[in-house]
Scaffold this motif. Sequence first.
Motif, PDB file in Angstrom:
ATOM      1  N   LYS A   1     -61.197  -0.747   5.532  1.00 50.74           N
ATOM      2  CA  LYS A   1     -61.562   0.677   5.570  1.00 50.74           C
ATOM      3  C   LYS A   1     -63.033   0.933   5.268  1.00 50.74           C
ATOM      4  O   LYS A   1     -63.392   1.936   4.639  1.00 50.74           O
ATOM      5  CB  LYS A   1     -60.650   1.493   4.646  1.00 50.74           C
ATOM      6  N   ALA A   2     -63.903   0.001   5.698  1.00 50.87           N
ATOM      7  CA  ALA A   2     -65.338   0.139   5.442  1.00 50.87           C
ATOM      8  C   ALA A   2     -65.893   1.435   6.029  1.00 50.87           C
ATOM      9  O   ALA A   2     -66.898   1.965   5.545  1.00 50.87           O
ATOM     10  CB  ALA A   2     -66.089  -1.062   6.010  1.00 50.87           C
ATOM     11  N   ASP A   3     -65.227   1.962   7.073  1.00 54.51           N
ATOM     12  CA  ASP A   3     -65.719   3.208   7.697  1.00 54.51           C
ATOM     13  C   ASP A   3     -65.654   4.407   6.770  1.00 54.51           C
ATOM     14  O   ASP A   3     -66.267   5.439   7.032  1.00 54.51           O
ATOM     15  CB  ASP A   3     -64.914   3.492   8.976  1.00 54.51           C
ATOM     16  N   LYS A   4     -64.912   4.267   5.671  1.00 58.54           N
ATOM     17  CA  LYS A   4     -64.835   5.373   4.703  1.00 58.54           C
ATOM     18  C   LYS A   4     -66.146   5.524   3.940  1.00 58.54           C
ATOM     19  O   LYS A   4     -66.339   6.502   3.220  1.00 58.54           O
ATOM     20  CB  LYS A   4     -63.704   5.121   3.697  1.00 58.54           C
ATOM     21  N   PHE A   5     -67.021   4.529   4.057  1.00 59.34           N
ATOM     22  CA  PHE A   5     -68.286   4.526   3.329  1.00 59.34           C
ATOM     23  C   PHE A   5     -69.473   4.559   4.283  1.00 59.34           C
ATOM     24  O   PHE A   5     -69.406   4.040   5.398  1.00 59.34           O
ATOM     25  CB  PHE A   5     -68.404   3.241   2.503  1.00 59.34           C
ATOM     26  N   SER A   6     -70.598   5.096   3.805  1.00 63.41           N
ATOM     27  CA  SER A   6     -71.858   4.994   4.541  1.00 63.41           C
ATOM     28  C   SER A   6     -72.355   3.551   4.419  1.00 63.41           C
ATOM     29  O   SER A   6     -71.862   2.786   3.581  1.00 63.41           O
ATOM     30  CB  SER A   6     -72.897   5.933   3.929  1.00 63.41           C
ATOM     31  N   THR A   7     -73.349   3.207   5.236  1.00 63.79           N
ATOM     32  CA  THR A   7     -73.877   1.839   5.199  1.00 63.79           C
ATOM     33  C   THR A   7     -74.387   1.475   3.809  1.00 63.79           C
ATOM     34  O   THR A   7     -74.132   0.376   3.309  1.00 63.79           O
ATOM     35  CB  THR A   7     -75.016   1.703   6.229  1.00 63.79           C
ATOM     36  N   ALA A   8     -75.068   2.408   3.156  1.00 57.46           N
ATOM     37  CA  ALA A   8     -75.612   2.126   1.825  1.00 57.46           C
ATOM     38  C   ALA A   8     -74.486   1.939   0.805  1.00 57.46           C
ATOM     39  O   ALA A   8     -74.522   1.012  -0.010  1.00 57.46           O
ATOM     40  CB  ALA A   8     -76.535   3.266   1.392  1.00 57.46           C
ATOM     41  N   GLN A   9     -73.482   2.790   0.902  1.00 54.45           N
ATOM     42  CA  GLN A   9     -72.338   2.666  -0.022  1.00 54.45           C
ATOM     43  C   GLN A   9     -71.610   1.346   0.174  1.00 54.45           C
ATOM     44  O   GLN A   9     -71.156   0.724  -0.785  1.00 54.45           O
ATOM     45  CB  GLN A   9     -71.342   3.808   0.227  1.00 54.45           C
ATOM     46  N   ARG A  10     -71.514   0.926   1.431  1.00 52.28           N
ATOM     47  CA  ARG A  10     -70.847  -0.339   1.747  1.00 52.28           C
ATOM     48  C   ARG A  10     -71.522  -1.518   1.076  1.00 52.28           C
ATOM     49  O   ARG A  10     -70.861  -2.369   0.499  1.00 52.28           O
ATOM     50  CB  ARG A  10     -70.928  -0.616   3.251  1.00 52.28           C
ATOM     51  N   SER A  11     -72.852  -1.553   1.206  1.00 47.21           N
ATOM     52  CA  SER A  11     -73.584  -2.687   0.617  1.00 47.21           C
ATOM     53  C   SER A  11     -73.390  -2.707  -0.890  1.00 47.21           C
ATOM     54  O   SER A  11     -73.188  -3.768  -1.481  1.00 47.21           O
ATOM     55  CB  SER A  11     -75.080  -2.596   0.919  1.00 47.21           C
ATOM     56  N   ARG A  12     -73.440  -1.514  -1.491  1.00 45.80           N
ATOM     57  CA  ARG A  12     -73.223  -1.452  -2.944  1.00 45.80           C
ATOM     58  C   ARG A  12     -71.817  -1.909  -3.292  1.00 45.80           C
ATOM     59  O   ARG A  12     -71.606  -2.690  -4.214  1.00 45.80           O
ATOM     60  CB  ARG A  12     -73.421  -0.006  -3.431  1.00 45.80           C
ATOM     61  N   ALA A  13     -70.836  -1.409  -2.530  1.00 43.21           N
ATOM     62  CA  ALA A  13     -69.437  -1.746  -2.813  1.00 43.21           C
ATOM     63  C   ALA A  13     -69.196  -3.243  -2.644  1.00 43.21           C
ATOM     64  O   ALA A  13     -68.454  -3.856  -3.415  1.00 43.21           O
ATOM     65  CB  ALA A  13     -68.513  -0.952  -1.900  1.00 43.21           C
ATOM     66  N   LEU A  14     -69.854  -3.837  -1.645  1.00 46.77           N
ATOM     67  CA  LEU A  14     -69.676  -5.268  -1.383  1.00 46.77           C
ATOM     68  C   LEU A  14     -70.113  -6.090  -2.603  1.00 46.77           C
ATOM     69  O   LEU A  14     -69.396  -6.992  -3.054  1.00 46.77           O
ATOM     70  CB  LEU A  14     -70.489  -5.662  -0.149  1.00 46.77           C
ATOM     71  N   VAL A  15     -71.268  -5.725  -3.155  1.00 51.02           N
ATOM     72  CA  VAL A  15     -71.791  -6.440  -4.322  1.00 51.02           C
ATOM     73  C   VAL A  15     -70.866  -6.224  -5.533  1.00 51.02           C
ATOM     74  O   VAL A  15     -70.531  -7.162  -6.268  1.00 51.02           O
ATOM     75  CB  VAL A  15     -73.237  -5.969  -4.628  1.00 51.02           C
ATOM     76  N   GLN A  16     -70.441  -4.964  -5.672  1.00 52.40           N
ATOM     77  CA  GLN A  16     -69.580  -4.623  -6.806  1.00 52.40           C
ATOM     78  C   GLN A  16     -68.233  -5.339  -6.734  1.00 52.40           C
ATOM     79  O   GLN A  16     -67.785  -5.939  -7.708  1.00 52.40           O
ATOM     80  CB  GLN A  16     -69.317  -3.122  -6.753  1.00 52.40           C
ATOM     81  N   ARG A  17     -67.598  -5.281  -5.556  1.00 51.52           N
ATOM     82  CA  ARG A  17     -66.289  -5.935  -5.388  1.00 51.52           C
ATOM     83  C   ARG A  17     -66.430  -7.438  -5.614  1.00 51.52           C
ATOM     84  O   ARG A  17     -65.597  -8.057  -6.251  1.00 51.52           O
ATOM     85  CB  ARG A  17     -65.715  -5.699  -3.990  1.00 51.52           C
ATOM     86  N   ALA A  18     -67.504  -8.033  -5.078  1.00 53.22           N
ATOM     87  CA  ALA A  18     -67.696  -9.474  -5.224  1.00 53.22           C
ATOM     88  C   ALA A  18     -67.790  -9.837  -6.704  1.00 53.22           C
ATOM     89  O   ALA A  18     -67.174 -10.814  -7.154  1.00 53.22           O
ATOM     90  CB  ALA A  18     -68.957  -9.905  -4.482  1.00 53.22           C
ATOM     91  N   ARG A  19     -68.530  -9.021  -7.438  1.00 49.40           N
ATOM     92  CA  ARG A  19     -68.682  -9.296  -8.871  1.00 49.40           C
ATOM     93  C   ARG A  19     -67.316  -9.226  -9.570  1.00 49.40           C
ATOM     94  O   ARG A  19     -66.939 -10.104 -10.332  1.00 49.40           O
ATOM     95  CB  ARG A  19     -69.656  -8.292  -9.490  1.00 49.40           C
ATOM     96  N   GLU A  20     -66.563  -8.177  -9.264  1.00 52.96           N
ATOM     97  CA  GLU A  20     -65.250  -8.005  -9.895  1.00 52.96           C
ATOM     98  C   GLU A  20     -64.296  -9.143  -9.548  1.00 52.96           C
ATOM     99  O   GLU A  20     -63.471  -9.546 -10.358  1.00 52.96           O
ATOM    100  CB  GLU A  20     -64.617  -6.689  -9.423  1.00 52.96           C
ATOM    101  N   LEU A  21     -64.425  -9.646  -8.321  1.00 54.21           N
ATOM    102  CA  LEU A  21     -63.503 -10.685  -7.863  1.00 54.21           C
ATOM    103  C   LEU A  21     -63.979 -12.085  -8.233  1.00 54.21           C
ATOM    104  O   LEU A  21     -63.275 -13.066  -8.009  1.00 54.21           O
ATOM    105  CB  LEU A  21     -63.330 -10.594  -6.342  1.00 54.21           C
ATOM    106  N   GLY A  22     -65.194 -12.176  -8.765  1.00 49.01           N
ATOM    107  CA  GLY A  22     -65.740 -13.482  -9.116  1.00 49.01           C
ATOM    108  C   GLY A  22     -66.097 -14.293  -7.879  1.00 49.01           C
ATOM    109  O   GLY A  22     -65.934 -15.515  -7.843  1.00 49.01           O
ATOM    110  N   MET A  23     -66.568 -13.617  -6.835  1.00 53.38           N
ATOM    111  CA  MET A  23     -66.940 -14.298  -5.591  1.00 53.38           C
ATOM    112  C   MET A  23     -68.373 -13.932  -5.232  1.00 53.38           C
ATOM    113  O   MET A  23     -68.913 -12.952  -5.745  1.00 53.38           O
ATOM    114  CB  MET A  23     -66.013 -13.850  -4.452  1.00 53.38           C
ATOM    115  N   ALA A  24     -68.961 -14.712  -4.315  1.00 54.15           N
ATOM    116  CA  ALA A  24     -70.283 -14.362  -3.796  1.00 54.15           C
ATOM    117  C   ALA A  24     -70.088 -13.304  -2.700  1.00 54.15           C
ATOM    118  O   ALA A  24     -69.083 -13.348  -1.993  1.00 54.15           O
ATOM    119  CB  ALA A  24     -70.957 -15.594  -3.208  1.00 54.15           C
ATOM    120  N   PRO A  25     -71.049 -12.355  -2.569  1.00 52.59           N
ATOM    121  CA  PRO A  25     -70.880 -11.313  -1.544  1.00 52.59           C
ATOM    122  C   PRO A  25     -70.618 -11.882  -0.146  1.00 52.59           C
ATOM    123  O   PRO A  25     -69.891 -11.286   0.636  1.00 52.59           O
ATOM    124  CB  PRO A  25     -72.201 -10.536  -1.587  1.00 52.59           C
ATOM    125  N   ASP A  26     -71.198 -13.076   0.161  1.00 56.15           N
ATOM    126  CA  ASP A  26     -70.964 -13.600   1.510  1.00 56.15           C
ATOM    127  C   ASP A  26     -69.611 -14.297   1.662  1.00 56.15           C
ATOM    128  O   ASP A  26     -69.291 -14.841   2.711  1.00 56.15           O
ATOM    129  CB  ASP A  26     -72.117 -14.502   1.967  1.00 56.15           C
TER     130      ASP A  26
END
Length: 209
Positions: free
Chosen positions: A156-181
């Motif tokens: 559901k990435a379309d629910k976010f703007s491009t800037a929000q997506r990049s932020r969310a990607l970093v945030q989710r990765a941190r929470e999940l203990g994974m690298a953003p890529d």
Amino acid sequence: MIRAGTRGQESGVRLPPLPAEFLGSFPDPLHPLQPSLPEIVFIGRSNVGKSSLLNALAGRKALARVSAAPGKTELLNVYRVGAGYWLDLPGYGFAKRSKTARAGFRALLEGVAARRPSLTGVVWLLDVRHPPSQDYYAIQELLAKAGRPVLAVLTKADKFSTAQRSRALVQRARELGMAPDELLLTSSTTKLGIEELRESILTAVSSEG
Ligand code: GDP
């Protein structure tokens, strides 16, 4: 092995259809499939967008049923897609579920993840907007024990703007203990990341077959 990448088309146009067929719903996680082919299992909370993603990946309108009332089945839905099988587990974390239903889900996931000899990988769907829920860590532990390659897919990435997506990607990765890529951003609505995910899955399946 499934890998996340970095490209992403956002055309909204459905991909060309893959040969795909619904084979049935089975209560037994070890239900044998003939012929034996590589398998990919899809898991995610109820309403994460799993049915929509399966349809988008297969390039089909209604291979999987997009649900109005989430979390009803406790069965393993099986599709034959191209040279492999796609296993669709019921959505977990539905608030109104009974304890028995939750234990049923766990047994199903455990059986599929740990004891299906042809299981090649796990595609784990997470809503890009939400931090991981409590069930996340229990499932993470279960999958780690099963020792299967896991690809985390943000929906559901379309629910976010491009800037929000990049932020969310970093945030989710941190929470999940994974690298953003290691996370793949997708949208079944705009088709962001869908082609890429399809390629990863088809490659994983063909390199095992
Ligand atoms: P499932 O319960 O995980 O199988 O989720 P569904 O595919 O049935 O989708 C649940 C709800 O989310 C439905 O209302 C879908 O239309 C909506 N949905 C699914 N994927 C997307 C997406 O990529 N973007 C948006 N905006 N909505 C989506």
